[in-house]
Design a protein around this motif. Structure first.
Motif, mmCIF file in Angstrom:
data_model
loop_
_atom_site.group_PDB
_atom_site.id
_atom_site.type_symbol
_atom_site.label_atom_id
_atom_site.label_comp_id
_atom_site.label_asym_id
_atom_site.label_seq_id
_atom_site.Cartn_x
_atom_site.Cartn_y
_atom_site.Cartn_z
ATOM 1 N N ASP A 26 -3.078 -0.936 -13.641
ATOM 2 C CA ASP A 26 -1.911 -1.690 -13.177
ATOM 3 C C ASP A 26 -2.247 -2.646 -12.036
ATOM 4 O OD1 ASP A 26 -0.252 -0.339 -15.000
ATOM 5 O OD2 ASP A 26 0.002 1.333 -13.595
ATOM 6 N N MET A 27 -3.527 -2.758 -11.683
ATOM 7 C CA MET A 27 -3.924 -3.635 -10.577
ATOM 8 C C MET A 27 -4.438 -4.962 -11.142
ATOM 9 S SD MET A 27 -6.623 -2.923 -7.432
ATOM 10 C CE MET A 27 -8.101 -2.901 -8.478
ATOM 11 N N PRO A 28 -3.657 -6.050 -11.046
ATOM 12 C CA PRO A 28 -4.151 -7.357 -11.494
ATOM 13 C C PRO A 28 -5.401 -7.731 -10.718
ATOM 14 C CG PRO A 28 -1.779 -7.438 -11.106
ATOM 15 C CD PRO A 28 -2.273 -6.129 -10.547
ATOM 16 N N LEU A 29 -6.424 -8.191 -11.433
ATOM 17 C CA LEU A 29 -7.705 -8.490 -10.808
ATOM 18 C C LEU A 29 -8.032 -9.967 -10.998
ATOM 19 C CD1 LEU A 29 -10.190 -7.198 -9.384
ATOM 20 C CD2 LEU A 29 -11.205 -6.939 -11.663
ATOM 21 N N TYR A 30 -8.293 -10.643 -9.903
ATOM 22 C CA TYR A 30 -8.681 -12.053 -9.929
ATOM 23 C C TYR A 30 -10.123 -12.152 -9.441
ATOM 24 C CZ TYR A 30 -3.627 -12.606 -10.237
ATOM 25 O OH TYR A 30 -2.318 -12.505 -10.633
ATOM 26 N N ILE A 31 -10.980 -12.782 -10.244
ATOM 27 C CA ILE A 31 -12.392 -12.847 -9.888
ATOM 28 C C ILE A 31 -12.858 -14.301 -9.830
ATOM 29 C CG2 ILE A 31 -12.915 -10.579 -10.853
ATOM 30 C CD1 ILE A 31 -14.062 -11.984 -13.302
ATOM 31 N N GLU A 32 -13.872 -14.536 -9.005
ATOM 32 C CA GLU A 32 -14.468 -15.867 -8.925
ATOM 33 C C GLU A 32 -15.899 -15.747 -8.436
ATOM 34 O OE1 GLU A 32 -13.594 -18.218 -5.034
ATOM 35 O OE2 GLU A 32 -11.648 -17.392 -5.682
ATOM 36 N N GLU A 33 -16.655 -16.836 -8.585
ATOM 37 C CA GLU A 33 -18.038 -16.905 -8.123
ATOM 38 C C GLU A 33 -18.192 -18.104 -7.203
ATOM 39 O OE1 GLU A 33 -20.532 -17.329 -11.534
ATOM 40 O OE2 GLU A 33 -19.451 -15.795 -12.643
ATOM 41 N N VAL B 32 -14.620 -1.165 -16.052
ATOM 42 C CA VAL B 32 -14.506 0.106 -15.334
ATOM 43 C C VAL B 32 -13.342 0.053 -14.351
ATOM 44 C CG1 VAL B 32 -15.693 1.774 -13.871
ATOM 45 C CG2 VAL B 32 -16.990 0.465 -15.560
ATOM 46 N N ILE B 33 -13.202 -1.080 -13.653
ATOM 47 C CA ILE B 33 -12.078 -1.242 -12.725
ATOM 48 C C ILE B 33 -10.763 -1.170 -13.480
ATOM 49 C CG2 ILE B 33 -10.945 -2.828 -11.107
ATOM 50 C CD1 ILE B 33 -13.728 -3.940 -10.438
ATOM 51 N N ARG B 34 -10.707 -1.839 -14.618
ATOM 52 C CA ARG B 34 -9.495 -1.812 -15.446
ATOM 53 C C ARG B 34 -9.140 -0.390 -15.863
ATOM 54 N NH1 ARG B 34 -6.895 -6.455 -14.582
ATOM 55 N NH2 ARG B 34 -7.919 -8.296 -15.433
ATOM 56 N N GLN C 207 0.829 -1.201 0.000
ATOM 57 C CA GLN C 207 0.000 0.000 0.000
ATOM 58 C C GLN C 207 0.865 1.254 0.000
ATOM 59 O OE1 GLN C 207 -2.120 0.905 3.594
ATOM 60 N NE2 GLN C 207 -3.825 1.829 2.490
ATOM 61 N N GLY C 208 1.955 1.188 0.744
ATOM 62 C CA GLY C 208 2.855 2.334 0.792
ATOM 63 C C GLY C 208 3.486 2.609 -0.551
ATOM 64 N N ARG C 209 3.707 1.548 -1.334
ATOM 65 C CA ARG C 209 4.304 1.736 -2.666
ATOM 66 C C ARG C 209 3.251 2.153 -3.683
ATOM 67 N NH1 ARG C 209 7.001 -2.977 -0.895
ATOM 68 N NH2 ARG C 209 5.602 -4.297 -2.111
ATOM 69 N N ASP C 210 2.188 1.335 -3.795
ATOM 70 C CA ASP C 210 1.143 1.638 -4.773
ATOM 71 C C ASP C 210 -0.099 0.805 -4.445
ATOM 72 O OD1 ASP C 210 -0.478 2.204 -6.885
ATOM 73 O OD2 ASP C 210 0.807 1.331 -8.430
ATOM 74 N N PRO C 211 -1.107 1.396 -3.814
ATOM 75 C CA PRO C 211 -2.300 0.630 -3.431
ATOM 76 C C PRO C 211 -3.072 0.082 -4.618
ATOM 77 C CG PRO C 211 -2.643 2.982 -3.095
ATOM 78 C CD PRO C 211 -1.187 2.799 -3.405
ATOM 79 N N LEU C 212 -2.844 0.637 -5.807
ATOM 80 C CA LEU C 212 -3.535 0.152 -6.997
ATOM 81 C C LEU C 212 -2.604 -0.630 -7.914
ATOM 82 C CD1 LEU C 212 -5.764 3.243 -7.886
ATOM 83 C CD2 LEU C 212 -6.327 1.233 -6.506
ATOM 84 N N GLY C 213 -1.470 -1.068 -7.362
ATOM 85 C CA GLY C 213 -0.519 -1.838 -8.163
ATOM 86 C C GLY C 213 -0.454 -3.296 -7.794
ATOM 87 N N ALA C 214 -0.954 -3.649 -6.613
ATOM 88 C CA ALA C 214 -0.926 -5.038 -6.160
ATOM 89 C C ALA C 214 -2.189 -5.761 -6.617
ATOM 90 C CB ALA C 214 -0.800 -5.090 -4.641
ATOM 91 N N PRO C 215 -2.143 -7.095 -6.738
ATOM 92 C CA PRO C 215 -3.324 -7.861 -7.155
ATOM 93 C C PRO C 215 -4.473 -7.711 -6.172
ATOM 94 C CG PRO C 215 -1.330 -9.202 -7.313
ATOM 95 C CD PRO C 215 -0.948 -7.958 -6.576
#
Length: 309
Positions: free
Chosen positions: A119-126, A112-114, A84-92
């Motif tokens: 730069d934030m990898p997004l993993y989704i599931e149901e 929209v998130i993209r 978070q200190g480096r980049d809160p939107l850069g981590a998965p």
């Protein structure tokens, strides 16, 4: 005692097999076996009962494994805080959603998130609410999209949008002549429902408690046979004229079947569900949560559309 050893014993608990646990941890089976035995020797207790082809926790092992999960969650938080200190939107970010929301929400909100966090990898599931709850609790998911009510210790919930329920039926069904449906109209109808375990089924039954009130024994038997495993399955069943169903508005799109096949009708007093975002109160990446929340809210108006003949 090391964090690696704690990961090994949790993998062994999850798989119940030394070989599968080793594969999960990307190490050889002898390496994992030696590490588990070393930890047991250090603690002076047996964490697992070993039998031919099966491994299960001992009573004291069960307690230690629960604490190991807590320790690993807290160690992961150290990395999360640093990230978070480096980049809160850069981590998965790992996002889960219940089965009756995910297929209809993800295609609208993920772009929209993209756009907001490229730069934030997004993993989704149901999955089911109960499974998502457990994964959120143990840190396997960062946030989940569920229907309220949802109560969990040390978890924050944020309502996102209200979604009305509609009736889906063949266009030549007698009820299609009505502009709006009331609960009494459904009493003698074969209303197709999701199977046990789906929270949407419970919401429908709560909203329409008189469903199948006057059903005969044979009709009730048919009802039990045609319970669906997904909302899409229910739609296919309606196309086959096995009955009618009640859907959240986002799932009521009928375009794939062509014009004049299916139609939707609103309720006179529409029941609805409140869809919410939930995350652990300790999750440090508040900016990432804000991006997801805003993306879902932006997508919500597009969900409130249903095709009616």
């Amino acid at each position: 005692m090391t964090l690696t050893e704690l990961r090994y014993i949790l993998a062994l608990q999850d798989t119940g097999h030394f070989g599968k646990a080793a594969e999960k941890c990307f190490v050889s089976q002898p390496t994992l076996s030696v590490a588990v035995k070393k930890l047991e020797d250090e603690l002076g207790v047996s964490l697992f009962e070993r039998s031919r082809g099966q491994v299960k926790n001992t009573p004291i092992g069960e307690q230690i494994l629960r604490q190991a999960q807590v320790v690993l969650q807290q160690s992961d938080r150290i990395y999360e805080l640093a990230e978070q200190g480096r980049d809160p939107l850069g981590a998965p970010l790992s996002l889960g959603a219940i089965h009756t929301v995910g297929p209809y929400l993800y295609p609208r909100c993920v772009p929209v998130i993209r756009g907001e966090a490229p730069d934030m990898p997004l993993y989704i599931e149901e999955d089911y609410t109960s499974v998502l709850r457990e994964k959120l609790r143990n840190g396997k998911l960062d946030a989940i999209v569920i229907a309220l009510p949802f109560n969990e210790a040390e978890v924050v919930t944020q309502p996102l949008y209200d979604e009305p329920f509609v009736v889906l039926l063949p266009c030549d069904h007698p009820l299609a002549k009505k502009t709006a449906i009331n609960n009494k109209d459904l009493e003698r109808e074969n209303v197709l429902l999701l199977g046990e375990g789906h929270c949407f089924r419970d919401q429908v039954m709560a909203a329409c408690p008189n469903l199948r009130k006057h059903a005969t024994r044979d009709e009730r038997l048919l009802q039990s046979v045609v319970e669906g495993s997904s909302l899409e399955t229910l739609k296919h069943m309606v196309v086959s004229k096995l009955g009618i169903t009640i859907l959240p508005m986002s799932a009521a799109q009928v375009a794939p079947y062509g014009q004049g096949v299916l139609c939707t009708r609103p309720f006179e007093k529409p029941p609805y569900r409140t869809v919410a975002l939930a995350w652990r109160s300790s999750f440090p990446r508040h900016q990432a949560i804000d991006v997801v929340s805003q993306a879902i809210k932006a997508a919500a108006p597009g969900l409130a559309t249903a095709t009616a003949a």
